[in-house]
Structure formats: structure tokens, C-alpha cells
Design a protein around this motif. Structure first.
Motif, short mmCIF file in Angstrom:
data_model
loop_
_atom_site.label_atom_id
_atom_site.label_comp_id
_atom_site.label_asym_id
_atom_site.label_seq_id
_atom_site.Cartn_x
_atom_site.Cartn_y
_atom_site.Cartn_z
N TRP A 101 -0.48 -2.88 2.61
CA TRP A 101 -0.57 -4.07 3.46
C TRP A 101 0.80 -4.73 3.61
O TRP A 101 1.17 -5.15 4.70
CB TRP A 101 -1.58 -5.04 2.87
N ASP A 102 1.56 -4.78 2.53
CA ASP A 102 2.92 -5.34 2.60
C ASP A 102 3.78 -4.54 3.57
O ASP A 102 4.55 -5.10 4.36
CB ASP A 102 3.57 -5.38 1.22
N GLN A 148 5.32 -4.75 11.17
CA GLN A 148 4.91 -5.55 12.32
C GLN A 148 5.98 -6.59 12.67
O GLN A 148 6.14 -6.95 13.82
CB GLN A 148 3.58 -6.24 12.05
N GLU A 149 6.69 -7.06 11.67
CA GLU A 149 7.71 -8.08 11.88
C GLU A 149 9.02 -7.48 12.40
O GLU A 149 9.84 -8.19 12.96
CB GLU A 149 7.98 -8.84 10.58
N GLN A 158 2.73 -5.29 7.20
CA GLN A 158 3.24 -6.59 7.65
C GLN A 158 4.74 -6.55 7.91
O GLN A 158 5.22 -7.10 8.90
CB GLN A 158 2.92 -7.67 6.61
#
Length: 75
Positions: free
Chosen positions: A66-67, A73-74, A70
Motif C-alpha cells: 500500500w505504501d 500515485q504521487e 501511494q
């Protein structure tokens, strides 16, 4: 995170993604599962996972995955 857990459970349903932090180290996920996860994550989250990202630190737990999602995505 819920979508990620759904993807993981579809690919490898017998793993404990809530608490396990050694998915790679303990060989819970094999290379086929990892490739399947990469494809599903790229499609579900509109990200590109490069070979540089495919390291045990990013795949040993659902939280690590998940990290990574994220972070990508950034980017």
C-alpha cells in the motif's frame, strides 16, 4: 487499502495479509503471484510498477504494498 486486500485475496487467498510481514521472505508469494499482483495493482490504481520497485521490501506485507502504491500515485 481495501481494494488492495481484495486483489491480494483474489490472487493468493490463503495468506494472512492483515498481520503477515514476511510474504516474500517466507515464500507465501511466489514469482507468479508477484507478477499477477503487479498487473492488478497497475490496472486498479493507474500506476506503473518498474523492476526497481519489485523488491522484497515492497512486497513483504500488505502495508508495504500500500505504501508503494501511494508513493507511485504521487510520482
Amino acid at each position: 487499502m481495501e481494494k488492495l486486500l481484495e486483489i491480494l485475496n483474489d490472487i493468493q487467498p490463503d495468506a494472512d495479509y492483515e498481520t503477515c510481514t514476511t510474504l516474500i521472505d517466507d515464500e507465501v508469494l511466489d514469482s507468479f503471484a508477484i507478477l499477477s499482483i503487479v498487473g492488478e495493482l497497475e490496472e486498479a490504481f493507474d500506476i506503473e510498477i518498474t523492476p526497481v520497485d519489485i523488491v522484497p521490501e515492497n512486497f513483504n506485507s500488505a502495508q508495504a504494498l500500500w505504501d508503494m502504491v501511494q508513493r507511485l500515485q504521487e510520482a
